[in-house]
Write an enzyme that holds these catalytic residues in place. Structure first.
Site, PDB file in Angstrom:
ATOM      1  N   LEU A  90       0.841  -1.205   0.000  1.00 30.84           N
ATOM      2  CA  LEU A  90       0.000   0.000   0.000  1.00 30.84           C
ATOM      3  C   LEU A  90       0.879   1.259   0.000  1.00 30.84           C
ATOM      4  CD1 LEU A  90      -2.827   1.355   0.280  1.00 30.84           C
ATOM      5  CD2 LEU A  90      -2.592   1.124   2.771  1.00 30.84           C
ATOM      6  N   GLU A 146       3.559   4.217  -0.263  1.00 31.06           N
ATOM      7  CA  GLU A 146       4.430   4.691  -1.345  1.00 31.06           C
ATOM      8  C   GLU A 146       5.285   5.849  -0.829  1.00 31.06           C
ATOM      9  OE1 GLU A 146       2.055   5.636  -4.753  1.00 31.06           O
ATOM     10  OE2 GLU A 146       1.291   3.570  -4.921  1.00 31.06           O
ATOM     11  N   TRP A 177       8.636   0.680   2.371  1.00 35.90           N
ATOM     12  CA  TRP A 177       8.387   0.219   3.750  1.00 35.90           C
ATOM     13  C   TRP A 177       7.491  -1.009   3.781  1.00 35.90           C
ATOM     14  CZ3 TRP A 177      11.839   1.756   6.847  1.00 35.90           C
ATOM     15  CH2 TRP A 177      12.346   3.053   6.775  1.00 35.90           C
ATOM     16  N   GLN A 189      15.384   1.853  32.241  1.00 29.21           N
ATOM     17  CA  GLN A 189      15.644   2.644  33.452  1.00 29.21           C
ATOM     18  C   GLN A 189      15.952   1.735  34.647  1.00 29.21           C
ATOM     19  OE1 GLN A 189      15.725   5.788  32.777  1.00 29.21           O
ATOM     20  NE2 GLN A 189      16.307   6.457  34.830  1.00 29.21           N
ATOM     21  N   ILE A 190      15.168   0.676  34.770  1.00 25.65           N
ATOM     22  CA  ILE A 190      15.356  -0.244  35.903  1.00 25.65           C
ATOM     23  C   ILE A 190      16.669  -1.011  35.769  1.00 25.65           C
ATOM     24  CG2 ILE A 190      14.439  -2.372  36.951  1.00 25.65           C
ATOM     25  CD1 ILE A 190      11.605  -1.125  36.398  1.00 25.65           C
ATOM     26  N   GLY A 214      22.641   1.000  33.559  1.00 24.87           N
ATOM     27  CA  GLY A 214      23.610   0.916  32.456  1.00 24.87           C
ATOM     28  C   GLY A 214      23.459  -0.362  31.648  1.00 24.87           C
ATOM     29  N   GLU A 272       1.324   0.711  10.082  1.00 20.38           N
ATOM     30  CA  GLU A 272      -0.112   0.364  10.062  1.00 20.38           C
ATOM     31  C   GLU A 272      -0.963   1.476  10.689  1.00 20.38           C
ATOM     32  OE1 GLU A 272      -1.295  -3.570  10.229  1.00 20.38           O
ATOM     33  OE2 GLU A 272       0.704  -4.404   9.970  1.00 20.38           O
ATOM     34  N   SER A 308       0.062   6.698  15.687  1.00 20.45           N
ATOM     35  CA  SER A 308      -0.812   6.977  16.842  1.00 20.45           C
ATOM     36  C   SER A 308      -1.716   8.177  16.546  1.00 20.45           C
ATOM     37  CB  SER A 308       0.027   7.266  18.088  1.00 20.45           C
ATOM     38  OG  SER A 308       0.524   6.053  18.603  1.00 20.45           O
TER      39      SER A 308
HETATM   40  N1  CAA Z   1     -13.466  -0.810   6.533  1.00 23.22           N
HETATM   41  C1  CAA Z   1     -14.180  -0.745   5.367  1.00 23.22           C
HETATM   42  N2  CAA Z   1     -14.360   0.424   4.685  1.00 23.22           N
HETATM   43  C2  CAA Z   1     -13.784   1.531   5.195  1.00 23.22           C
HETATM   44  C3  CAA Z   1     -13.047   1.529   6.400  1.00 23.22           C
HETATM   45  C4  CAA Z   1     -12.903   0.289   7.071  1.00 23.22           C
HETATM   46  N3  CAA Z   1     -12.202   0.227   8.212  1.00 23.22           N
HETATM   47  N4  CAA Z   1     -12.608   2.765   6.650  1.00 23.22           N
HETATM   48  C5  CAA Z   1     -13.055   3.548   5.644  1.00 23.22           C
HETATM   49  N5  CAA Z   1     -13.775   2.813   4.773  1.00 23.22           N
HETATM   50  C6  CAA Z   1     -14.464   3.269   3.570  1.00 23.22           C
HETATM   51  C7  CAA Z   1     -15.436   4.374   3.957  1.00 23.22           C
HETATM   52  O1  CAA Z   1     -16.691   3.829   4.340  1.00 23.22           O
HETATM   53  C8  CAA Z   1     -15.542   5.178   2.675  1.00 23.22           C
HETATM   54  O2  CAA Z   1     -16.413   4.521   1.787  1.00 23.22           O
HETATM   55  P1  CAA Z   1     -17.448   5.382   0.871  1.00 23.22           P
HETATM   56  O3  CAA Z   1     -16.575   6.193  -0.037  1.00 23.22           O
HETATM   57  O4  CAA Z   1     -18.242   4.335   0.171  1.00 23.22           O
HETATM   58  O5  CAA Z   1     -18.231   6.214   1.837  1.00 23.22           O
HETATM   59  C9  CAA Z   1     -14.134   5.076   2.065  1.00 23.22           C
HETATM   60  O6  CAA Z   1     -13.543   3.895   2.671  1.00 23.22           O
HETATM   61  C10 CAA Z   1     -13.282   6.278   2.384  1.00 23.22           C
HETATM   62  O7  CAA Z   1     -13.188   6.327   3.805  1.00 23.22           O
HETATM   63  P2  CAA Z   1     -12.690   7.578   4.630  1.00 23.22           P
HETATM   64  O8  CAA Z   1     -13.480   8.795   4.227  1.00 23.22           O
HETATM   65  O9  CAA Z   1     -12.647   7.181   6.056  1.00 23.22           O
HETATM   66  O10 CAA Z   1     -11.218   7.778   4.100  1.00 23.22           O
HETATM   67  P3  CAA Z   1     -10.209   8.793   4.555  1.00 23.22           P
HETATM   68  O11 CAA Z   1      -9.475   9.249   3.350  1.00 23.22           O
HETATM   69  O12 CAA Z   1     -10.813   9.839   5.429  1.00 23.22           O
HETATM   70  O13 CAA Z   1      -9.215   7.907   5.471  1.00 23.22           O
HETATM   71  C11 CAA Z   1      -7.398   7.659   6.972  1.00 23.22           C
HETATM   72  C12 CAA Z   1      -8.223   8.562   6.081  1.00 23.22           C
HETATM   73  C13 CAA Z   1      -8.242   7.051   8.069  1.00 23.22           C
HETATM   74  C14 CAA Z   1      -6.322   8.534   7.561  1.00 23.22           C
HETATM   75  C15 CAA Z   1      -6.777   6.500   6.144  1.00 23.22           C
HETATM   76  O14 CAA Z   1      -6.167   7.011   4.997  1.00 23.22           O
HETATM   77  C16 CAA Z   1      -5.744   5.742   6.976  1.00 23.22           C
HETATM   78  O15 CAA Z   1      -6.084   4.861   7.765  1.00 23.22           O
HETATM   79  N6  CAA Z   1      -4.438   6.059   6.795  1.00 23.22           N
HETATM   80  C17 CAA Z   1      -3.364   5.308   7.413  1.00 23.22           C
HETATM   81  C18 CAA Z   1      -2.837   4.318   6.443  1.00 23.22           C
HETATM   82  C19 CAA Z   1      -2.004   3.253   7.085  1.00 23.22           C
HETATM   83  O16 CAA Z   1      -2.312   2.753   8.157  1.00 23.22           O
HETATM   84  N7  CAA Z   1      -0.931   2.858   6.393  1.00 23.22           N
HETATM   85  C20 CAA Z   1      -0.117   1.792   6.833  1.00 23.22           C
HETATM   86  C21 CAA Z   1       0.172   0.886   5.668  1.00 23.22           C
HETATM   87  S1  CAA Z   1       0.597  -0.773   5.988  1.00 23.22           S
HETATM   88  C22 CAA Z   1       2.159  -0.743   6.579  1.00 23.22           C
HETATM   89  O17 CAA Z   1       2.412  -0.080   7.535  1.00 23.22           O
HETATM   90  C23 CAA Z   1       3.240  -1.509   5.859  1.00 23.22           C
HETATM   91  C24 CAA Z   1       3.578  -2.816   6.396  1.00 23.22           C
HETATM   92  O18 CAA Z   1       4.062  -3.655   5.649  1.00 23.22           O
HETATM   93  C25 CAA Z   1       3.408  -3.154   7.840  1.00 23.22           C
END
Ligand code: CAA
Length: 384
Positions: free
Chosen positions: A125, A127, A156, A336-337, A340, A363, A366
């Site tokens: 996912l 980029e 990543w 801390q506990i 050194g 993922e 916070s």
């Molecule tokens: N389940 C199903 N559908 C969902 C959902 C969920 N949990 N969350 C949102 N949706 C749907 C919504 O219902 C909406 O659908 P409609 O268009 O039909 O209404 C659509 O998705 C858009 O949703 P949002 O308006 O909530 O989208 P947003 O743009 O506001 O989301 C955000 C913003 C929450 C910040 C999101 O972009 C996000 O979670 N960002 C963080 C990304 C992330 O965690 N990246 C980590 C990648 S993995 C990784 O770390 C690599 C690895 O290898 C470990």
């Protein structure tokens, strides 16, 4: 309300704890130094059912519930966060996503290989210019007859260079953000697909992290996961599972920091008495205990919601936010506990501290978890 584990959950806890403390924990320090752990470990974990805990038996999984999945992540996370990260990506981000969104043919093709550890998966996912703003990805998917042409770059990506297949998220209509996203199951040997290891990480050194390059990668339409336009929902629902895995693993890391600190505080003598007798040390130990108990309850609450088949986004974000933050605190207090010695890789807190730092980044940071919780509370999105 029943806070006890059922017989099946207790059985898996006993078994995976024994496995992780004998086959992972004693080697963690060496793997951290070597920057990798043996591939055979995953095959072995697959043969014991630890790679497919919540996947139905018909697809090669163990057919257990989400609390059992959390228990496996906690015990593996106690022993080694690098191995737990590999496992979380495999089971939560890849297998569960194929289970929930895949066609019957896709499930039958991929899940048995992934559950057994024959194949490793990764989740493409993020980029270079789209991390928290996941809808802003630039990887393109262009339809050509019965095929799709994929071009772009991912960064990543945990398991990136060891993966046999990837879930790749791409955009079909530039500028349409979440509306035009689509997901594909791409085998790593597809022409035009390549991966490069990322180095220089603070921690999680034994876990593989890579960049993926998609250079005119051609896949059949049958490799599409879900419908065109569903890619973002697929990614978000996958993260509802992935974040649960991270939270559970952090409970294990936080418990390890506590156990190591109690043991050390009882042994270490200062001013003619074990340092465990000092009130300020007990203050830290008590805080660590409260942290880990509260985090575990939040994880189990999220698991309970998942077991009911309900949407778990909010309880998962709460658990992920809390467990990752307290795991950092516990690792820090453990140093801390240990004084050194805590600053040396001869003792475990140093590795726990480095390894857990990423948990409140990957993922979903916070800050992202808080904004998801805040949007739910207020009905106002900080992202629009
Ligand atoms: N389940 C199903 N559908 C969902 C959902 C969920 N949990 N969350 C949102 N949706 C749907 C919504 O219902 C909406 O659908 P409609 O268009 O039909 O209404 C659509 O998705 C858009 O949703 P949002 O308006 O909530 O989208 P947003 O743009 O506001 O989301 C955000 C913003 C929450 C910040 C999101 O972009 C996000 O979670 N960002 C963080 C990304 C992330 O965690 N990246 C980590 C990648 S993995 C990784 O770390 C690599 C690895 O290898 C470990």
């Amino acid at each position: 309300m029943d806070f006890s584990l059922n017989a099946e959950q207790q059985m898996i806890q006993d078994a995976v704890r024994k496995f992780a403390r004998s086959e992972i924990l004693p080697y963690s320090r060496d793997w951290d130094h070597a920057g990798k752990f043996p591939r055979e470990l995953l095959t072995k974990m697959g043969s014991l059912g630890y790679l497919g805990v919540p996947i139905p038996e018909e697809y090669g999984g163990a057919g257990l519930d989400y609390i059992s999945e959390a228990i496996v992540f906690e015990e593996v996370g106690y022993a080694d966060s690098s191995v737990r990260t590999t496992l979380s990506v495999q089971m939560s981000l890849v297998e569960l996503t194929i289970l929930h969104w895949g066609s019957e043919a896709q499930k039958q093709h991929y899940l048995p290989k992934l559950c057994s550890g024959e194949w490793i998966g990764c989740f493409g996912l993020t980029e270079p210019n789209a991390g928290s703003d996941a809808a802003n990805i630039a990887t393109s998917a262009r339809r050509e007859g019965d095929e799709w042409l994929l071009n772009g770059q991912k960064v990543w990506i945990s398991n990136g260079t060891i993966a046999d297949m990837a879930i790749i998220f791409a955009q079909t209509q530039p500028g349409s953000k979440s509306k035009g996203m689509v997901a594909f199951l791409v085998d790593a040997n597809t022409p035009g697909y390549s991966a490069r290891k990322m180095t220089g990480k603070l921690g999680l050194k034994a876990s593989d992290t890579g960049e993926l390059f998609l250079d005119n990668v051609r896949v059949p339409d049958s490799a599409r996961l879900g419908e065109v336009g569903q890619g973002f929902k697929i990614a978000m629902s996958a993260l509802d599972n992935g974040r649960y895995g991270v939270a559970s693993g952090c409970v294990g890391s936080a418990q390890h920091a506590l156990d190591a600190s109690v043991a050390y505080a009882k042994e270490r003598i200062a001013f003619n008495r074990p340092i465990a007798g000092f009130q300020l040390v007990q203050d830290m130990l008590a805080q660590m205990k409260v942290n880990v108990e509260a985090a575990r309850l939040l994880v189990y609450q999220a698991g309970w919601v998942k077991n009911q088949g309900q949407k778990s986004t909010i309880p998962v974000s709460i658990a992920k936010y809390y467990a990752t933050e307290i795991a950092k605190q516990n690792a820090d207090m453990a140093i801390q506990i240990h004084g050194g010695y805590g600053y040396s890789d001869e003792y475990v807190p140093e590795r726990l501290w480095r390894d857990v730092r990423v948990a409140s980044l990957y993922e979903g940071t916070s800050q992202i978890q808080k904004l998801i919780i805040g949007r739910d509370l207020t009905g106002i999105s900080a992202f629009e």
